[in-house]
Design an enzyme around this catalytic site. Structure first.
Site, PDB file in Angstrom:
ATOM      1  N   ASN A  46       0.839  -1.193   0.000  1.00 52.90           N
ATOM      2  CA  ASN A  46       0.000   0.000   0.000  1.00 52.90           C
ATOM      3  C   ASN A  46       0.876   1.246   0.000  1.00 52.90           C
ATOM      4  O   ASN A  46       1.723   1.421   0.883  1.00 52.90           O
ATOM      5  CB  ASN A  46      -0.899   0.031   1.238  1.00 52.90           C
ATOM      6  CG  ASN A  46      -1.721   1.306   1.316  1.00 52.90           C
ATOM      7  OD1 ASN A  46      -2.710   1.465   0.612  1.00 52.90           O
ATOM      8  ND2 ASN A  46      -1.306   2.244   2.158  1.00 52.90           N
ATOM      9  N   GLU A  47       0.693   2.093  -1.003  1.00 53.44           N
ATOM     10  CA  GLU A  47       1.394   3.377  -1.097  1.00 53.44           C
ATOM     11  C   GLU A  47       2.889   3.225  -0.813  1.00 53.44           C
ATOM     12  O   GLU A  47       3.494   4.079  -0.157  1.00 53.44           O
ATOM     13  CB  GLU A  47       0.771   4.399  -0.144  1.00 53.44           C
ATOM     14  CG  GLU A  47      -0.642   4.794  -0.524  1.00 53.44           C
ATOM     15  CD  GLU A  47      -1.166   5.986   0.278  1.00 53.44           C
ATOM     16  OE1 GLU A  47      -0.535   6.364   1.285  1.00 53.44           O
ATOM     17  OE2 GLU A  47      -2.208   6.528  -0.103  1.00 53.44           O
ATOM     18  N   TRP A  82     -12.395   5.197   2.131  1.00 54.48           N
ATOM     19  CA  TRP A  82     -11.500   5.275   3.295  1.00 54.48           C
ATOM     20  C   TRP A  82     -12.135   6.220   4.304  1.00 54.48           C
ATOM     21  O   TRP A  82     -12.143   7.405   4.111  1.00 54.48           O
ATOM     22  CB  TRP A  82     -10.111   5.795   2.865  1.00 54.48           C
ATOM     23  CG  TRP A  82      -9.107   5.624   3.938  1.00 54.48           C
ATOM     24  CD1 TRP A  82      -8.632   6.572   4.794  1.00 54.48           C
ATOM     25  CD2 TRP A  82      -8.436   4.408   4.297  1.00 54.48           C
ATOM     26  NE1 TRP A  82      -7.725   6.041   5.668  1.00 54.48           N
ATOM     27  CE2 TRP A  82      -7.585   4.710   5.380  1.00 54.48           C
ATOM     28  CE3 TRP A  82      -8.487   3.097   3.823  1.00 54.48           C
ATOM     29  CZ2 TRP A  82      -6.772   3.749   5.984  1.00 54.48           C
ATOM     30  CZ3 TRP A  82      -7.682   2.145   4.421  1.00 54.48           C
ATOM     31  CH2 TRP A  82      -6.838   2.475   5.484  1.00 54.48           C
ATOM     32  N   TYR A  94      -7.117  16.426   0.159  1.00 53.06           N
ATOM     33  CA  TYR A  94      -5.752  16.878   0.432  1.00 53.06           C
ATOM     34  C   TYR A  94      -5.260  17.882  -0.612  1.00 53.06           C
ATOM     35  O   TYR A  94      -4.438  18.740  -0.315  1.00 53.06           O
ATOM     36  CB  TYR A  94      -4.784  15.699   0.493  1.00 53.06           C
ATOM     37  CG  TYR A  94      -4.945  14.852   1.724  1.00 53.06           C
ATOM     38  CD1 TYR A  94      -4.916  15.420   2.985  1.00 53.06           C
ATOM     39  CD2 TYR A  94      -5.136  13.478   1.622  1.00 53.06           C
ATOM     40  CE1 TYR A  94      -5.076  14.650   4.117  1.00 53.06           C
ATOM     41  CE2 TYR A  94      -5.295  12.693   2.753  1.00 53.06           C
ATOM     42  CZ  TYR A  94      -5.263  13.281   4.003  1.00 53.06           C
ATOM     43  OH  TYR A  94      -5.430  12.516   5.120  1.00 53.06           O
ATOM     44  N   ASN A 125      -5.086   5.105  -4.625  1.00 49.74           N
ATOM     45  CA  ASN A 125      -5.572   5.897  -3.509  1.00 49.74           C
ATOM     46  C   ASN A 125      -5.575   7.357  -3.957  1.00 49.74           C
ATOM     47  O   ASN A 125      -4.509   7.949  -4.144  1.00 49.74           O
ATOM     48  CB  ASN A 125      -4.663   5.751  -2.285  1.00 49.74           C
ATOM     49  CG  ASN A 125      -4.599   4.326  -1.771  1.00 49.74           C
ATOM     50  OD1 ASN A 125      -5.376   3.462  -2.181  1.00 49.74           O
ATOM     51  ND2 ASN A 125      -3.674   4.062  -0.860  1.00 49.74           N
ATOM     52  N   LYS A 162     -11.807  10.098   8.721  1.00 48.84           N
ATOM     53  CA  LYS A 162     -12.456   9.876   7.423  1.00 48.84           C
ATOM     54  C   LYS A 162     -13.546   8.809   7.491  1.00 48.84           C
ATOM     55  O   LYS A 162     -14.182   8.508   6.479  1.00 48.84           O
ATOM     56  CB  LYS A 162     -11.415   9.500   6.369  1.00 48.84           C
ATOM     57  CG  LYS A 162     -10.460  10.624   6.031  1.00 48.84           C
ATOM     58  CD  LYS A 162      -9.502  10.244   4.923  1.00 48.84           C
ATOM     59  CE  LYS A 162      -8.497  11.344   4.700  1.00 48.84           C
ATOM     60  NZ  LYS A 162      -7.579  11.520   5.842  1.00 48.84           N
TER      61      LYS A 162
END
Length: 737
Positions: free
Chosen positions: A369-370, A505, A431, A425, A526
């Site tokens: 992930n990321e 998310w 953001y 994502n 979130k």
């Protein structure tokens, strides 16, 4: 025969690296599951205790017959565990989220025995996770069992697995299935008796392995939430040992145009990601908490869940099977690649697959992930993913691999295609950037890569239910803006059938001790439901309108009681075609709409608002006030506009906060000022954000935005006084043409 008994009572705990004897003598009594970070891991400050702690207890073992063995089963110890019996180290396990077992037999002594477990969640460069936007709780936070088995028994030492594996292969017309049942045996056993659907078949044990194939006709399909039918296979030995597992018969496929396909039919997947922790409990949960989480997901209508960012409890995977949820399962290879951590990614993936391959709900294995967030793609990172991908295909050829890519990874980078399928994502509209950029991203990706399966693995906006805004905007942490954000995202998803799955998310707010924003330090907000599971935010009901067949109407804004506007907006979410709005018992309007109904209501005092659709109804109370309620805004009432008049902001020939960052950066002095400001803003989002570097394309998008927009989203990191000070400083810098 096998005897499995709970082993969770009468432990002593010491939050010091003191050894088992000292923990037993001076520790605090605890009952498992237990974590030492249930409080300090949720209160902000990024200062929760990460270190070496001890658990200890004495016990008298059961009387063992000739050849019998005694094992200890841990369902989860975070993050590294060392197990000692009577001072003898028996095992080391690295990985805080998977089951592992330890044989005690040879270290037992007559009478009382001392068992000690060192649990360690301290920082290192070998065991994942080490950098991520969630709290890394320490402790023996899942149940422990004592397991007694005869000399010949189903394997307990193969990566924490159940000792039995089932692989169904369906006919092309889905009317029958060949079901391969396998078992792994330790000790002297001649054959295994397998039983499925009332039929038994014997299989010879060869080098510790036995297998047989059952024919099922007709076959009852496991068909997701519509019909999650489960079969059970039982395996027995002459020694009396016995294991069983449930499984489902289904086919899965992933198509770049049609998305996910279940049993030959396209199946639109929309649901959530889930973190396991809770307010005041941390990750030390009982079955009741897992069951409540599942019930809330199904109430909302979700048909898929991404179990982030680690292996979840076996009970929750079982619930996913029973409820028909489509599951993305993954390991905690996240945010920061560690060159010394490759073996740990491989061992955690092995445990994830071996322990969970029988769950029909799981449709893909998540590699990472990321992982590019802290520095981009490196050769070692690429090699690590190649090794993981090959391991997954070797252990389980029936499911594809997937990855959740950070938004800053360019869609044309070769690394995007490192897994079989993939998701991104994206946080445009929160953001950075604007909501429409989510649509643009998917349209561009699909056009450039029509052969690639693509999904949306994370997206969201933080919301504190205490914060309300009659004119919601990005960065206000208000419940209404979160709802507006998700209105856009659900519409975007509904218009793009090629998105194989969309995972919001997050289902629940969760602990991220490095965060300090939105009025709740230590939390990522979130979630569609609050950390304590007590408050369903308005966005929850928007998803219910899209996904659930259960008829309902929901009036938004029940926490927005005090309203200063003369005409207020009343919004209703419903899966019904028509809604009537009543104000103080009188019909105001009746509207036909698709899921989102908006009414403009003049207000003058206190009003009772009711929404009706047939026999369904919901109501709230609101009141007109002379001024906005300061409690509804972050930090007790941050103003939307920091200056009364535009001429207070602008000075002719000089910069101001109304200029774009692109324009201000043309001046060396302006660029330096922005760099200092962004460093402070980034720090407010926790330690993960500090290491994130934006690609040029994303940075260019941000640079085109007015500085004022970015400042509003920074929350408490940038106060009104600081904005005025910044603007005054910009007013001293001549504009570069």
């Amino acid at each position: 025969m096998r005897i499995k008994e709970a082993f969770n009572e009468k432990w002593m705990f010491s939050r010091e690296d003191c050894g088992g004897q000292t923990a037993l003598a001076q520790g605090t009594p605890v009952t498992l599951p237990h974590t030492w970070n249930a409080q300090d891991g949720q209160d902000g400050g990024n200062d929760y205790y990460r270190g070496r702690c001890w658990y200890a207890k004495t016990f008298t073992p059961p009387e063992l017959q000739a050849g019998e063995q005694l094992w200890l089963e841990f369902e989860g110890v975070a993050m590294t565990a060392e197990v000692y019996l009577n001072g003898r180290k028996l095992a080391v396990h690295q990985g805080g989220y998977s089951t592992f077992r330890v044989e005690l037999t040879q270290a037992l002594v007559p009478g009382e025995n001392l068992l000690a477990v060192l649990a360690d969640n301290s920082e290192n460069d070998t065991v994942y996770p080490q950098k991520a936007d969630f709290t890394f709780y320490g402790g023996i936070y899942r149940p422990v069992h004592l397991v007694t088995v005869p000399a010949a028994h189903f394997a307990l030492d193969y990566h924490g697995g159940p000792g039995i594996k089932v692989t169904p292969v369906l006919s092309q017309d889905l009317q029958s299935a060949e079901v391969k049942a396998e078992a792994w045996v330790t000790g002297d056993a001649g054959h295994v008796k397998f039983t499925l659907d009332g039929k038994s078949q014997d299989a010879m044990v060869v080098q510790g392995h036995a297998e047989t194939v059952f024919h099922l006709e007709p076959v009852h399909l496991w068909n997701g939430v519509e019909d999650p039918y489960l079969y059970t296979v039982k395996a027995q030995l002459e020694s009396g040992d016995e294991v069983e597992t449930r499984f489902g018969c289904r086919t899965i496929a992933f198509d770049p145009q049609q998305g996910f396909i279940l049993n030959g039919k396209p199946c639109r997947l929309c649901g959530v990601a889930r973190h396991q922790d809770r307010l005041g409990l941390g990750n030390a949960l009982t079955d009741a908490e897992h069951e409540e989480d599942m019930a809330l997901m199904r109430e909302m209508g979700a048909n898929t869940v991404r179990l982030a960012h680690y292996q979840h409890a076996q009970h929750f995977y079982d619930l996913c099977d029973e409820y028909g949820m489509i599951v993305w399962a993954e390991i905690p290879y996240i945010t920061k690649h560690m060159e010394n951590g490759r073996e740990n990614t491989l061992s955690q993936m092995t445990e994830l697959i071996v322990q969970n391959c029988n769950h029909p709900s799981i449709v893909c294995w998540g590699l990472s992930n990321e992982i590019t967030a802290s520095g981009g793609v490196t050769a070692d990172m690429a090699e690590n993913h190649k090794a993981l991908n090959e391991l997954c295909h070797k252990l389980d050829p029936t499911r594809p691999t997937t990855m959740a890519h950070a938004f800053m990874l360019d869609m044309d980078d070769d690394f995007v295609m490192a897994s079989d399928i993939r998701s991104y994502n994206l946080y445009y509209g929160w953001y950075l950037g604007e909501l429409e950029q989510n649509d643009q991203f998917f349209d561009e990706f699909h056009q450039k890569h029509p052969e690639a399966v693509i999904g949306l693995s994370e997206y969201g906006a933080d919301a504190n239910p205490a914060y309300q805004n009659g004119a919601p905007e990005k960065g206000d942490w208000s419940e209404p803006y979160q709802a507006v954000y998700h209105e856009h995202m659900l519409k975007m998803w509904s218009e793009r059938p090629y998105i194989w799955a969309m995972h919001c998310w997050n289902m629940f707010d969760f602990a991220a001790d490095g965060r300090d924003e939105g009025g709740k330090p230590g939390q990522n907000q979130k979630g569609l439901i609050t950390f304590d599971r007590k408050t369903k935010k308005d966005a929850f009901y928007l998803y219910k309108a899209y996904l659930s067949d259960q008829p309902f109407v929901h009036l938004c804004g029940r926490r927005y009681v005090d309203r200063a506007e003369e005409i207020t907006q009343i919004k209703v979410y419903s899966n019904q075609p028509q809604v009537t709005l009543l104000v103080d018992g009188k019909v105001l309007a009746e509207k036909t709409a698709d899921k989102v109904f908006v009414f403009e209501v003049p207000i003058s005092g206190q009003h009772h608002i009711e929404a009706r659709s047939g026999e369904l109804s919901d109501s709230i109370t609101i009141r007109k006030t002379d001024a906005p309620n300061p409690a509804y805004r972050a930090d007790g009432g941050e103003v939307v506009n920091w200056f009364d008049r535009p001429d207070e902001v602008m000075r002719e020939g000089y910069y101001s906060i109304l200029d774009s960052m692109e324009s201000i950066k043309k001046s060396p002095a302006g660029a330096a000022m922005l760099a200092r400001m962004m460093e402070k803003v980034t720090a407010s989002y926790g330690d993960v954000a500090k290491s994130v570097t934006l690609p040029e394309a994303v940075q260019r998008q941000m640079d085109k935005m007015p500085l004022e927009k970015l400042l509003k989203q920074a929350g408490k990191a940038v106060t009104p006084a600081m904005v005025k000070q910044l603007n005054a400083a910009l007013n001293q810098i001549p504009r570069e043409e």
